[in-house]
Design an enzyme around this catalytic site. Structure first.
Site, PDB file in Angstrom:
ATOM      1  CG  ASP A  52      -1.570  -1.816   4.163  1.00  0.00           C
ATOM      2  OD1 ASP A  52      -0.776  -1.898   3.209  1.00  0.00           O
ATOM      3  OD2 ASP A  52      -2.683  -2.372   4.190  1.00  0.00           O
TER       4      ASP A  52
ATOM      5  CG  ASP B 101       1.324  -2.878  -0.695  1.00  0.00           C
ATOM      6  OD1 ASP B 101       1.017  -2.064   0.205  1.00  0.00           O
ATOM      7  OD2 ASP B 101       0.928  -4.045  -0.692  1.00  0.00           O
TER       8      ASP B 101
END
Length: 454
Positions: A106, A330
């Site tokens: 992440d 992201d």
């Protein structure tokens, strides 16, 4: 969840220190990335199910270092779409001896943590509050697991941005945290320093010692299905990306296969230069990697968006960091999220080419506004979407990355409305698929190029 700000020069100094603490044979690290939707019983879920957490996540997100080794490390990835959630998974070992874990890589968060048992005794040792079956890291079985004392400056000051708690019954008790994500996922546990072990390209292993990790004895959240925890890859002193990249030239990269690819198709998370990792890429373009503009996230300077060769009328403030706008990449957000002043003209420009298609799901509440029956669909009728950067670089994804599969006979425009703003827009992982992305800390440069990723 807010992200802590870190000055780039501080992190680059830390990269220099880390480069001298990484224990490995002269080769690079190789992780296996798995798209977490892949293993859901009964086959792939509709895309509308996979993007469940994107909306809330996007709202809150709104000295060059020489490599110690002669090669880069790469960790294989796989698509895991059948789990019913929209991220990828990476495999590694934690502890001494190493225990196998599967984590979500992440770039939108900083802490690496896993579901964990610490000082566990009795019949409850096999159980943990996770909401689903998964592996659990047994801290007591690791000789390298060292807790962070709650009375330490590290706990009381350095880890405040990672949600350390003020609770400290006695000075040597572990530093506790209650870590929350904007999609509702949360983890509660204790901070520790631990050893992470990675596979190398030469078949050997590399050990990264004294890495800050979280031992979560309780965690909740639909986005954790199929995962044992999260690998924080944000640009911060506590990030696994900074620690590992520091040993391999101050850079890392990944290549995401198609989000619906079978498990047998692998991609890579790479620490070091992708050129040393046998990753095939047609060509590479580069743009500025803006560090520190939006917390610890990876921001880019966008000039505008064109569809079908025509620049869209999007206000300049949408991309202005100083006015609360901007854009970022992201890996943990599935769809590409655009604030309303950008979202509306993009959708209008793309909808025009699909007027002859039968709309589906009209009136339903969800992040995907425009879906249609894809029987007989020919992607050649769709105008090309292009992201233009301030320095002249351009990103032109394939049509399948923004006209995306929901079910075998339904496609949707893969954008979500991020609200009126101000706020940052997000290039999500479906838009990033089938491209290699290299995050070069030393040169503050983002590289990208088309690749099969296999």
């Amino acid at each position: 969840m807010g992200r802590p700000r870190c000055m780039p020069q501080q992190l680059l100094f830390i990269l220099f220190l880390i480069a001298n603490s990484f224990n490995a044979d002269a080769a690079g690290v190789k992780f296996e990335l798995i798209h977490r939707h892949h293993l859901h019983p009964g086959g792939a879920l509709p895309l509308r199910k996979l993007v469940h957490s994107d909306a809330s996540r996007s709202q809150a997100m709104s000295r060059k270092v020489r490599s110690k080794f002669n090669a880069s490390g790469e960790l294989p990835l796989h698509s895991a779409a059948d789990y019913g959630v929209g991220q990828y998974l990476v495999k590694l070992k934690m502890g001494t001896p190493g225990q196998h874990l599967v984590l979500i890589p992440d770039t939108g968060s900083d802490l690496t943590w896993t579901k964990c048992r610490y000082k566990c005794h009795g019949d409850d040792c096999g159980r943990i509050k996770t909401g689903h079956r998964s592996r659990v890291f047994h801290a007591d079985r690791s000789s390298s697991f060292k807790t962070v004392p709650c009375s330490s400056t590290t706990c009381q000051t350095d880890l405040v941005d990672l949600f350390s708690l003020a609770i400290c019954p006695s000075p040597l008790d572990p530093c506790a945290y209650d870590y929350s994500y904007v999609d509702g996922t949360s983890a509660q546990g204790i901070f520790a320093h631990e050893t992470l072990t990675f596979s190398l390209t030469n078949g050997r292993t590399a050990s990264l010692r004294n890495v800050l990790v979280g031992c979560s004895e309780s965690s909740t959240g639909r986005s954790l299905l199929g995962a044992d925890g999260i690998m924080g890859l944000g640009y911060s002193t506590n990030s696994n990306a900074v620690h590992a990249a520091g040993a391999f030239g101050g850079k890392f990269s990944y290549c995401l296969v198609d989000h619906l690819s079978p498990r047998s198709v692998s991609s890579h998370l790479i620490f070091g230069s992708y050129k040393d990792a046998n990753v095939s890429v047609a060509w590479m373009r580069h743009t500025e990697l803006v560090l520190g503009a939006i917390g610890t996230l990876y921001a880019v300077r966008v000039r505008g968006i064109s569809v079908g060769g025509a620049m869209l009328d999007i206000p300049a403030e949408v991309w202005d960091f100083g006015r609360g706008g901007g854009a970022m990449l992201d890996s943990g957000t599935t769809l590409t999220v655009l604030t309303t002043p950008a979202y509306e003209p993009v959708m209008a420009a793309l909808r025009g080419s699909l007027r002859g298609s039968q709309r589906v799901y009209e009136g339903e509440v969800g992040p995907l506004e425009y879906c249609f029956n894809s029987t007989g669909f020919d992607e050649r009728v769709v105008p090309r979407f292009m992201l233009h950067f301030v320095d002249g670089a351009r990103f032109e994804p394939p049509v399948k990355s923004y006209v995306i599969d929901d079910t075998p006979e339904v496609k949707c425009l893969g954008f979500a409305d991020g609200g009126a703003g101000p706020g940052a827009s997000i290039v999500g992982n479906i838009m990033q698929q089938n491209h290699l992305w290299e995050f070069d800390f030393g040169n503050r440069r983002l590289g990208f190029g088309p690749s099969s990723c296999a």
